[in-house]
Design an enzyme around this catalytic site. Structure first.
Site, mmCIF file in Angstrom:
data_model
loop_
_atom_site.group_PDB
_atom_site.id
_atom_site.type_symbol
_atom_site.label_atom_id
_atom_site.label_comp_id
_atom_site.label_asym_id
_atom_site.label_seq_id
_atom_site.Cartn_x
_atom_site.Cartn_y
_atom_site.Cartn_z
ATOM 1 N N THR A 22 -8.118 1.583 10.646
ATOM 2 C CA THR A 22 -8.296 1.767 11.819
ATOM 3 C C THR A 22 -8.990 0.995 12.794
ATOM 4 O OG1 THR A 22 -8.129 4.128 11.026
ATOM 5 C CG2 THR A 22 -8.968 4.143 13.076
ATOM 6 N N GLY A 30 -9.645 5.409 3.523
ATOM 7 C CA GLY A 30 -10.064 6.257 4.542
ATOM 8 C C GLY A 30 -11.446 6.026 4.984
ATOM 9 N N ALA A 31 -11.988 5.082 4.841
ATOM 10 C CA ALA A 31 -13.463 4.423 5.128
ATOM 11 C C ALA A 31 -13.545 4.665 6.537
ATOM 12 C CB ALA A 31 -13.715 3.202 4.484
ATOM 13 N N ASN A 89 -10.818 0.297 1.496
ATOM 14 C CA ASN A 89 -9.727 0.088 2.334
ATOM 15 C C ASN A 89 -10.059 0.317 3.856
ATOM 16 O OD1 ASN A 89 -8.505 -0.348 0.079
ATOM 17 N ND2 ASN A 89 -6.587 0.945 0.580
ATOM 18 N N ASP A 104 0.787 -1.286 -0.158
ATOM 19 C CA ASP A 104 0.095 0.048 0.087
ATOM 20 C C ASP A 104 0.807 1.238 -0.015
ATOM 21 O OD1 ASP A 104 -2.508 1.162 0.010
ATOM 22 O OD2 ASP A 104 -2.938 0.855 1.963
ATOM 23 N N HIS A 105 0.503 2.274 -0.580
ATOM 24 C CA HIS A 105 1.212 3.535 -0.847
ATOM 25 C C HIS A 105 2.559 3.790 -0.915
ATOM 26 C CE1 HIS A 105 -2.796 5.711 -0.243
ATOM 27 N NE2 HIS A 105 -2.930 4.915 0.620
HETATM 28 ZN ZN LIG Z 1 -4.906 4.523 1.641
#
Ligand SMILES: [Zn+2]
Length: 279
Positions: free
Chosen positions: A231, A207-208, A228, A81-82
């Site tokens: 948290t 960032g859901a 995605n 990721d990222h």
């Molecule tokens: Zn992300």
């Protein structure tokens, strides 16, 4: 069984379902989300955070996720990721990840385009997929810090960006952030519709965590095919660690502590699978 992101997104019925993508920092989390997906008979994506991959045990964690994907009874992709540099991407592909999130969102549009195009060329040698980001999703993926929305995705740039890069999926910024929200998020649905009107590529939402449940369903209805989540799983892990550690500390019973953590994360993932990934 291990699968590529592109294959899973092609099989995802747009407007009805989204592929669940869960960040996994350890074995307990990974086993938990796979068990939840197997129970729900849903394909899934295991996300490997870039900082986790760069950490001391990063390559072993990547190899573990790849092995777990191979052994899973549902199609499972493993995505780094990222990541913004090709060397790290190369290393992860050699280990067996089946997708990259080539994140050039901090770069100029031209540099972002070049980075993603190079990532696609690299990934295709491994039959892997590439997700890109246009606009900027603010926040921290690995810790819960409050953030304001970043630069929104420009619908007028989306089609040419996808065409020039060959990206298999596009992460959009429509008011969503990583981590937690400093104020209730207001998502720009018209912008999402405008992006979808210009390109047929798979649209993904990061960032859901912290969005209203209704927002996730609405995003899927509006064509988002991958969501995605990070948290919520971390919160469950820490809360369980706090309550379960005193219980299992007598005799330092790691097996029972690990079992408690896996069970709790599996329940959170199962709740999300039944509520958050269908329109
Ligand atoms: Zn992300």
């Amino acid at each position: 069984m291990r699968a590529t992101l592109d294959d899973l997104l092609r099989q995802c019925p747009t407007g009805t379902l989204a592929l669940p993508a869960f960040t996994c920092y350890n074995l307990e989390q990974a086993v938990a989300v796979i068990q939840a997906a197997e129970s729900a008979d849903r394909a899934l994506c295991l996300l490997l955070a870039e900082k986790a991959f760069r950490g001391r045990a990063g390559e072993m964690l990547a190899a573990t996720l790849v092995t777990l994907a191979d052994r899973a009874h549902v199609p499972t992709c493993v995505q780094l990721d990222h990541v913004a540099d090709l060397e790290t991407m190369h290393k992860a592909l050699d280990i067996g990840v089946t997708a990259l999130m080539a994140d050039g969102s901090k770069l100029t549009l031209q540099a972002n385009t070049e980075l993603v195009a190079q990532a696609v060329t690299l990934a295709e040698r491994y039959d892997a997929s590439v997700e890109a980001e246009l606009g900027r999703i603010e926040g921290d993926e690995d810790q819960a810090t409050g953030s304001m929305a970043g630069t929104m995705t420009n619908p007028a740039q989306a089609a040419s960006f996808v065409k020039q890069t060959g990206a298999h999926a596009l992460a959009i910024a429509i008011g969503n952030v990583h981590g937690t929200y400093t104020s209730p998020p207001i998502l720009d649905w018209q912008r999402l519709d405008d992006i979808r009107a210009t390109t047929s590529t798979h649209i993904t939402l990061h960032g859901a965590s912290g969005l209203k449940e209704g927002d996730l369903k609405k995003a899927i209805t509006h064509g988002v095919v991958k969501i995605n989540i990070n948290t919520e799983l971390r919160r469950t892990f820490f809360e369980t660690l706090t309550t379960a550690t005193p219980v299992h500390a007598k005799g330092w019973n790691l097996l029972e502590l690990s079992h408690s953590l896996t069970t709790a994360v599996r329940e959170t993932a199962a709740d999300l699978l039944s509520e958050a990934f269908s329109g």
